[in-house]
Each structure stands twice: as C-alpha cells, then as structure tokens.
Write an enzyme that holds these catalytic residues in place. Structure first.
Site, PDB file in Angstrom:
ATOM      1  N   GLU A   1       0.834  -1.201   0.000  1.00 49.36           N
ATOM      2  CA  GLU A   1       0.000   0.000   0.000  1.00 49.36           C
ATOM      3  C   GLU A   1       0.873   1.257   0.000  1.00 49.36           C
ATOM      4  O   GLU A   1       0.478   2.304  -0.512  1.00 49.36           O
ATOM      5  CB  GLU A   1      -0.958  -0.013   1.206  1.00 49.36           C
ATOM      6  CG  GLU A   1      -2.242   0.737   0.921  1.00 49.36           C
ATOM      7  CD  GLU A   1      -3.324   0.528   1.979  1.00 49.36           C
ATOM      8  OE1 GLU A   1      -3.050   0.721   3.169  1.00 49.36           O
ATOM      9  OE2 GLU A   1      -4.456   0.182   1.602  1.00 49.36           O
TER      10      GLU A   1
ATOM     11  N   HIS B   1       6.245 -26.596   0.691  1.00 50.58           N
ATOM     12  CA  HIS B   1       5.436 -27.578  -0.036  1.00 50.58           C
ATOM     13  C   HIS B   1       4.297 -26.883  -0.776  1.00 50.58           C
ATOM     14  O   HIS B   1       3.239 -27.470  -1.001  1.00 50.58           O
ATOM     15  CB  HIS B   1       4.890 -28.626   0.942  1.00 50.58           C
ATOM     16  CG  HIS B   1       5.974 -29.459   1.551  1.00 50.58           C
ATOM     17  ND1 HIS B   1       6.254 -30.741   1.143  1.00 50.58           N
ATOM     18  CD2 HIS B   1       6.886 -29.153   2.515  1.00 50.58           C
ATOM     19  CE1 HIS B   1       7.278 -31.208   1.843  1.00 50.58           C
ATOM     20  NE2 HIS B   1       7.687 -30.262   2.678  1.00 50.58           N
TER      21      HIS B   1
ATOM     22  N   LYS C   1     -13.505   2.310  -3.629  1.00 51.26           N
ATOM     23  CA  LYS C   1     -14.374   2.707  -2.503  1.00 51.26           C
ATOM     24  C   LYS C   1     -15.502   3.608  -2.995  1.00 51.26           C
ATOM     25  O   LYS C   1     -16.655   3.460  -2.591  1.00 51.26           O
ATOM     26  CB  LYS C   1     -13.551   3.474  -1.455  1.00 51.26           C
ATOM     27  CG  LYS C   1     -12.536   2.646  -0.712  1.00 51.26           C
ATOM     28  CD  LYS C   1     -11.911   3.518   0.383  1.00 51.26           C
ATOM     29  CE  LYS C   1     -10.635   2.902   0.919  1.00 51.26           C
ATOM     30  NZ  LYS C   1      -9.902   3.803   1.787  1.00 51.26           N
TER      31      LYS C   1
HETATM   32  O1  PA5 Z   1      -2.796   1.717   6.072  1.00 52.59           O
HETATM   33  C1  PA5 Z   1      -3.769   2.414   5.855  1.00 52.59           C
HETATM   34  O2  PA5 Z   1      -3.757   3.648   5.923  1.00 52.59           O
HETATM   35  C2  PA5 Z   1      -5.089   1.758   5.522  1.00 52.59           C
HETATM   36  O3  PA5 Z   1      -4.929   0.400   5.288  1.00 52.59           O
HETATM   37  C3  PA5 Z   1      -6.071   1.972   6.657  1.00 52.59           C
HETATM   38  O4  PA5 Z   1      -5.557   1.421   7.838  1.00 52.59           O
HETATM   39  C4  PA5 Z   1      -7.435   1.343   6.350  1.00 52.59           C
HETATM   40  O5  PA5 Z   1      -7.903   1.825   5.131  1.00 52.59           O
HETATM   41  C5  PA5 Z   1      -8.422   1.654   7.446  1.00 52.59           C
HETATM   42  O6  PA5 Z   1      -8.539   3.017   7.599  1.00 52.59           O
HETATM   43  P1  PA5 Z   1      -9.154   3.632   8.907  1.00 52.59           P
HETATM   44  O7  PA5 Z   1      -8.223   3.343  10.032  1.00 52.59           O
HETATM   45  O8  PA5 Z   1      -9.269   5.091   8.632  1.00 52.59           O
HETATM   46  O9  PA5 Z   1     -10.493   2.990   9.122  1.00 52.59           O
END
Ligand code: PA5
Length: 454
Positions: A289, A310, A422
């Site tokens: 990410e 495996h 989203k």
């Molecule tokens: O790493 C990140 O920023 C994302 O994966 C968030 O943790 C995830 O989208 C959840 O977001 P939030 O904590 O605002 O609910």
C-alpha cells in the site's frame, strides 16, 4: 557483520547480490538528501510513527486500562481493517497464540476485518456481551467496512446490555474528525486518540496494536522499547548522512529500490518463525500500500516456513527470475520432544535428534536453495523471538518502507489508487453525489459481456 558478531539481532547481507544492483551506489549517495528530508518531516510533526511523541501519554493510558478496565473482559472484539487490524493480528498470533491451540481458556481476541455477514452473525450470537469489550479502530472514523460493523455491534450491545452498553465500547480514532469521534462525543464513549499524521499501516505500535497487546497480557513495554531503539535514532535531531547510512533501515531501503531498478519486482518475505507468520501479512500491506505507486513498486509475497516449502516455493526457486527475499529466522527455537528410538531404518538420521531440529535444518536448506537459485536474499536473524525483537523488526521494516518510497520519489504514506473502488462501492449503494461513478457503473454493468458457463 562477521561470523563472530556479538550482535543478538543481525541482518545478514552476504547473499544480497549487490553486484547485480547497478543503481545501488547512486542511491547510497542520496543519504544526505534523505537525512535532511527526515529531519524536516520530523520537525514538522509529520512522522509520529518514528518520533513517537504520543508514547509517554499512551503508556500512562495503557497502564490505567490494564489496571482498571481491561481485566473486566474475557473477550475483545476488534472492528478495523487494513492497518487498523493487521498489526494486532500479527502480535496476537506471535505472542498470544493460545486461541489457536486446543484447550484455550484464557482471554480471546476476535478481529473482524471484513464485511462477512456470516462471521459477524456468528460472533454476535456466540459471544457473551457482558464479558466482551468492543474495540473499534479507525483513524478516519468513516471507513465503511468498520463503521458498517459498528452499527450492528452497537445495536447488539444496546439490546444485550441496555444499562451498560457504552462501558463495553472503546473507540480509537482521530482526535477531532470523523464519524466515530462524533459518536464518542455524543454518547460519552471511552476513546483513545490516533495522533495526527499516524497512518493506519504505520500505527501498529500505538494504541491500535498496543491495546489488544495489553488486553492479551503481552509484554507491550518490550514492544515499545524495541521499536524505539530502532526508530529513535532516525528521529534524532543530530541525524546526518553518515548516521543514516549506518542505519539498517536505509540499507534495506536502498536494497529494495535497487532491486526494483534491476527488475526484481517481487519480494518474498519468508518467515521461519512459525508463530510470526502473520507478520508477513502485516508487512505485505505495509509495503504494497505504501509503494505501489506510479507504475513502480515490488509485489510482496508473504510465505511461512516450512509450510510453504510444499506450496509456493517451487515458483520462488524456479519460476521467473524476478524475485528477492527477506528471510526471517531466530537463533534458537524450542528443542521439541526427542524422536522415539524405534523408527524405521530409512529415518535413521533422526536417531538421537529432537523434533525442534527440523525447523532450523529446513530453514538452512531453503535459504541456501534460494541463494543457489540466484534470489537476492537478506536474512534477518533474531537472537530471541520476544516482544522487544518484534518491536525492533517492526520499526526496521516500517522505516525501510518509508525510505524506499522516498528513494522511489513517491509518497509512501498515502494510497490514492484504492479510493476509486471505494467510491464505486458507495455509488453502488446509492450514496449522494458520485454521479460520474454511477454513470460509469451503469456502463460497466450493462455493457456487452463475454460470460460463459462452466
Ligand atoms: O494503512 C492504511 O492507511 C489503511 O490500510 C487503513 O488502515 C485502512 O484503510 C483503514 O482506515 P481507517 O483506520 O481510517 O479505518
């Protein structure tokens, strides 16, 4: 590092294959620029993840929760997703594995990081509300997967515990903004703040991961100590090019970027500490990410030794030559039981040995096979697989991810590409506005399709 190193925790660069990474020297020469950027961002309060200015207050809050509040509950139901869930799960699997073993009677942590109606219903119909603390973790306070679950769980608490429902809720969210903050203010629900600029995947060593750790009775102070011992020097005002060059996170970052430049577009994380396998998932989200931007990045491939020997290992060893590997192991695991004396002759080599000897032998075999298959590999070897070591590793990999992103010239703390999906999902559910998304959805779902039965 030499074979006689006295360091307990070691990064072994012997098989990193620097000779195949031509951009490494130029990247190394950028230490001064990166050190200056770090100093500026730390001074501007942009990197609480490394500087941890919130920690003293949090440690006090955790001690209070641990003394007076958490012992009231046998179950914790954590609602969160992505960075709000993966760190807690990794810590749970590594340091409170009892729930996955037969005969568990201790505390239980249930992490709901999906929108699976069956799972939510099963948890709510089987958990005793009076013994359950619901911990809702969302930095933004608006994430639909988490808030959608929160609506139903809140109804459940109100139904089961009309007088006490608020006491069974703990919210971890932004100090000012977002729906969860409004809820906390409106109903006077107990909260812990997610500090400004502390993004989800960089927040495991904050209340996000440490509250579940404290609930499960882990050594959360050891986690913090280990984390700060590695992250702290990066936040030190005296950081300069030379000090950064000596920091393992910078070395890892320039290795990571030089690998991408040389076409190594997949990064295996092979964890040979079985209970730590969920750290591979935690790291996969952190790396992917943070770094999958502008057509750049490398795909993390989480793997667990020996199980995946495996499974996917054949592809690692003899598939496309585009893989590198972070190999995580410990100096010493449990001995295990001795093998019985009356084994068949073909297993004679196990005579006099113990079960615990299989894992390190197989780790060595796989590590060497990967090296012989020309997979650039760095081994992270821990003296002990305790909480302090986990904190150190999390700081190292978090900082390395951030610095890799800076070397790539991208922003490693946002995730703009995931926003489209989203918005489309919200449009599908009929949210206000989003007219373009609604039109695009209509075209996508009603256009000609090539669908065939099977
Ligand atoms: O790493 C990140 O920023 C994302 O994966 C968030 O943790 C995830 O989208 C959840 O977001 P939030 O904590 O605002 O609910």
């Amino acid at each position: 590092m030499t074979a006689g190193s006295t360091h307990q925790d070691v990064l072994d660069w012997t098989n990193a294959c620097w000779d195949r990474l031509p951009t490494a020297p130029a990247l190394r020469a950028r230490a001064g620029e990166i050190a200056a950027k770090l100093a500026a961002e730390i001074a501007g309060g942009k990197l609480p993840f490394l500087a941890t200015p919130f920690m003293a207050a949090l440690e006090k809050d955790l001690a209070d929760l641990e003394a007076k509040y958490l012992p009231k509950f046998r179950h914790m139901l954590l609602l969160g997703i992505g960075g709000s869930a993966l760190g807690a799960r990794a810590l749970q699997k590594a340091f409170a594995p009892g729930q996955d073993l037969p005969g568990h009677t201790g505390k239980s942590l249930w992490i709901l990081d999906n929108v699976d109606a069956t799972s939510l219903e099963a948890h709510l119909s089987r958990l005793p509300a009076k013994d359950t603390l619901v911990y809702v973790v969302s930095k933004s306070g608006d994430t639909i997967e988490t808030i959608g679950q929160y609506f139903l769980v809140k109804e459940w608490l109100k139904r089961e515990l009309p007088a006490d429902w608020k006491d069974h809720l703990l919210l971890n969210t932004d100090e000012q903004k977002g729906y969860l903050r409004q809820e906390a203010t409106q109903f006077g629900i107990r909260t812990l703040p997610v500090p400004d600029n502390l993004g989800g995947r960089y927040s495991a060593i904050s209340a996000v991961g440490l509250v579940p750790a404290a609930f499960l009775g882990m050594d959360w102070r050891g986690l913090v100590r280990g984390f700060q011992s590695v992250a702290g020097p990066l936040a030190d005002p005296g950081l300069d090019a030379q000090k950064l060059s000596q920091h393992p996170s910078f070395e890892f970052a320039l290795w990571g970027k030089a690998l991408m430049d040389a076409g190594y577009l997949e990064l295996i994380t092979f964890f040979y500490i079985p209970a730590w396998c969920s750290f591979a998932d935690w790291f996969a989200q952190l790396w992917a990410e943070s770094l999958g931007k502008d057509g750049q990045g490398s795909q993390p491939l989480p793997a667990v030794g020996v199980t995946d020997q495996h499974s996917v290992n054949q592809m690692f060893l003899d598939g496309p030559r585009n893989k590198s590997c972070l190999f995580v192991e410990r100096a010493q695991g449990p001995e295990g039981a001795p093998f019985p004396a009356d084994m068949p002759a073909i297993f004679d080599y196990l005579q006099g040995k113990r079960f615990g000897e299989l894992l390190p032998a197989e780790a060595l075999g796989t590590r060497m096979a990967l090296c012989q298959s020309a997979v650039p590999l760095v081994a992270l070897r821990l003296g002990k697989d305790d909480a302090e070591a986990a904190g150190k590793m999390m700081a190292l990999l978090g900082a390395a991810t951030l610095l890799t992103g800076w070397l790539m010239g991208i922003n490693p703390v946002d995730q703009p590409a995931v926003e489209l999906g989203k918005r489309l999902a919200k449009a599908r559910l009929g949210a206000d506005g989003l007219e373009k998304e609604k039109a695009d959805l209509l075209a996508f779902t009603t256009g000609d399709r090539d669908e065939r039965g099977f």
